[in-house]
Design a protein around this motif. Structure first.
Motif, short mmCIF file in Angstrom:
data_model
loop_
_atom_site.label_atom_id
_atom_site.label_comp_id
_atom_site.label_asym_id
_atom_site.label_seq_id
_atom_site.Cartn_x
_atom_site.Cartn_y
_atom_site.Cartn_z
N ALA A 20 -4.69 19.80 -23.36
CA ALA A 20 -5.02 20.64 -22.19
C ALA A 20 -5.99 21.72 -22.62
O ALA A 20 -5.89 22.27 -23.71
CB ALA A 20 -3.76 21.26 -21.60
N THR A 21 -6.93 22.04 -21.74
CA THR A 21 -7.93 23.05 -22.04
C THR A 21 -7.90 24.16 -21.00
O THR A 21 -7.53 23.92 -19.85
CB THR A 21 -9.34 22.42 -22.10
N THR A 22 -8.30 25.36 -21.42
CA THR A 22 -8.49 26.43 -20.45
C THR A 22 -9.96 26.51 -20.05
O THR A 22 -10.34 27.32 -19.22
CB THR A 22 -8.08 27.79 -21.07
N GLN A 40 -13.15 20.99 -17.95
CA GLN A 40 -12.49 19.72 -18.28
C GLN A 40 -13.55 18.63 -18.45
O GLN A 40 -13.60 17.67 -17.70
CB GLN A 40 -11.47 19.36 -17.21
N GLY A 48 -9.43 21.22 -26.12
CA GLY A 48 -8.01 21.52 -25.88
C GLY A 48 -7.59 22.72 -26.71
O GLY A 48 -8.14 22.94 -27.80
N GLY A 50 -4.08 26.31 -23.28
CA GLY A 50 -4.01 25.16 -22.39
C GLY A 50 -2.60 24.57 -22.38
O GLY A 50 -2.07 24.18 -21.33
N GLN A 58 -0.27 26.63 -20.25
CA GLN A 58 -0.45 26.39 -18.80
C GLN A 58 0.14 25.07 -18.33
O GLN A 58 0.33 24.87 -17.14
CB GLN A 58 -1.95 26.43 -18.45
N TRP A 114 -6.70 15.62 -19.79
CA TRP A 114 -7.16 16.16 -18.51
C TRP A 114 -7.86 15.12 -17.65
O TRP A 114 -7.91 15.26 -16.44
CB TRP A 114 -8.02 17.42 -18.69
#
Ligand code: ABC
Ligand code: CA
Length: 473
Positions: free
Chosen positions: A20-22, A25, A38, A42, A45, A349
């Protein structure tokens, strides 16, 4: 946390760069072996997504700063450069602390991957031995900290496996630390102690365990002071078993191969798998402290071996209900189908994180039952399974009051009736928590369970399901 606290848990394995990335995507080009964005924030969240499936622990990639190698990067985290700093691609020390506390406030545990056997490959430059580039690394910056270059050529020669380097040349090989040097030993022991206390880590996954002499490990794991699970990449239980004398648990590679073979095609039978479950009991000190898995970052994802979704569901069901601690690799719940490294490291994602996909819901149900079983003190999850029935396409076993019926008939099969008879079955109505169908155990201790389309059944006494959230109870 201790081994006995981990034994009730279910672990979700994360490749930090890919989960997961902030940031944006963006799509991730797997072949390129670059960072895809990632990060630790992330993960924070997306904890609802993980906990929503019923996981109560995560395992993340190694967290330290990594080297880059001519066009490739340490996006996977296994190429240490500076063991005292956090990989800036993943975030900061504060981000790691924030992840740790976010997990703990949900009652979840944090496992961090650690590597003591080697450092990352050197960048372009040095061509011989170790002396020319050791200044790249912190704190192992002296040539005496390393074994001289030689490549591992013979996996049957333990000395060669321990003293030589992974990789074929000094340029792309992994500089092998001299774990016999007391200075190296002391640095590692105080480092792991610091990592665990600075970030309130609950468990460690240890990389490349068979590449370091066995008697290095007791000092390391006791300095860590938490549950340790080692990677000994080998299928022979007689080879892997003795490593449980020097750490709490091991990744269950001996199980992995027969488990894959039992479900890679239809009707393969279960004798090999059952024999392995028994062999593990004789070769390991504590089978329940082993980590069971079907996928990870080093092996092809299961759906790349077979597209049969029923076989996939059955194989995952064994991971979740058999003897040991279940480990599910991120993306397994979305039936990602990448092959070998690097194709098994997709960016999650891309999926949009759906929580209604079949395996997400399947894992969620079985994990709900695990919680229920765990709270029923009469027959805990740590009860070893008892095999009750097996044929060319079905296997039934009992674990505590849970009755698991696996099928290898495949998704194109119709209905399949499995008749089991055992005096150990409770004479009561059982509910299959997957389909919500009920079946009765008659006074003679026999039950006929009907499976559909090759899917498994996981049964539990109906009267015991109250408050589980399963089948309307
Ligand atoms: C990179 C590229 C790859 C390329 C490779 C040479 O370099 O991406 O495409 O093939 C990290 C990265 C990798 C990277 C490597 C090397 O570093 O994740 O992408 O590969 O730079 C651990 C981790 C792993 C990690 C490392 C290194 C170690 O889980 O993610 O890789 O820190 C050996 C080690 C094992 C290691 C594994 C990758 O290599 O022992 O610790 N994993 C046989 C050997 C095993 C060997 C295995 C795979 O092959 O016995 O020792 O693992 O090479 C069974 C037998 C087994 C046998 C298997 C294949 O068959 O019982 O013994 O395993 O039946
Ligand atoms: Ca070594």
């Amino acid at each position: 946390a201790t081994a006995s606290q981990w034994k009730n848990r279910t672990i979700y394995q994360i490749v930090t760069d890919r989960f997961a990335t902030t940031g944006a995507q963006s799509s991730c080009n797997l072949d390129a072996r670059q960072y895809c964005g990632g990060n630790l924030r992330g993960i924070i969240q997306k904890l609802d997504y993980i906990q929503g499936m019923g996981f109560d622990a995560i395992w993340i990639s190694p967290v330290v700063s990594n080297t880059d190698l001519q066009g490739q990067t340490g996006y996977h985290g296994y190429w240490s450069k500076d063991i005292y700093s956090i990989n800036p691609h993943f975030g900061t020390a504060d981000d790691l602390k924030a992840l740790s506390s976010a997990l703990h406030s949900r009652g979840m545990l944090l496992m961090v991957d650690v590597v003591a056997n080697h450092m990352g490959p050197q960048d372009k430059g040095a061509s011989t031995g170790t002396s020319q580039y050791t200044s790249l690394y912190t704190p192992f910056s002296d040539p005496s900290h390393y074994h001289n270059f030689c490549t591992i050529t013979n996996y049957n020669d333990q000395n060669n496996v321990e003293q030589c380097w992974l990789g074929s040349s000094p340029q792309d090989g992994l500089p092998d630390l001299n774990t016999e040097n007391p200075a190296v030993v002391n640095l590692w022991n105080s480092w792991i102690k610091g990592l665990v206390s600075n970030y309130t880590v609950d468990g460690i996954r240890i990389d490349t365990v068979k590449h370091v002499r066995k008697d290095f490990w007791p000092g390391f794991v006791s300095s860590a002071g938490v549950y340790s699970i080692g990677e000994v990449f080998q299928g022979d239980p007689a080879y892997v078993g003795p490593y449980q004398q020097v750490m709490d648990g091991l990744l269950n590679y001996p199980l992995y191969y027969p488990l894959t073979r039992a479900f890679q095609k239809t009707n393969q039978g279960f004798n090999e798998l059952i024999n392995m479950v028994n062999s593990i009991r004789t070769n390991f000190k504590d089978p329940m402290a082993l980590g069971n898995f079907l996928e990870n970052q080093d092996n092809p994802r299961f759906p790349s071996i077979t597209s049969d979704t029923a076989l996939n569901t059955n194989a995952i069901t064994y991971v979740l209900t058999g003897d040991g601690i279940p480990i599910i690799y991120y993306g397994e719940e979305q039936r990602y189908a990448g092959g070998n490294d690097p194709y098994n490291r997709e960016a999650l994602w891309g999926s949009g994180y759906p929580t209604n996909s079949p395996l997400y819901v399947h894992i969620q149900k079985v994990n709900k039952l695990r919680k229920k079983v765990q709270s029923a003190s009469d027959a805990p999850l740590s009860t070893p399974l008892t095999s009750l029935y097996n044929s060319s396409n079905a296997w039934a076993f009992k674990k505590g009051n849970m009755l698991v019926v696996l099928s290898s008939a495949g998704q194109n099969s119709g209905t399949q009736t499995v008749s089991i008879s055992s005096s150990s079955l409770p004479v009561t109505q059982m509910t299959d928590i997957l389909s919500c169908s009920t079946f009765n155990v008659n006074s003679g201790g026999s039950i006929s369970v009907t499976l559909n389309k090759g899917l498994p059944a996981v049964l539990y006494p109906t009267s015991g399901l109250g408050g589980s959230g399963l089948c309307g109870r």
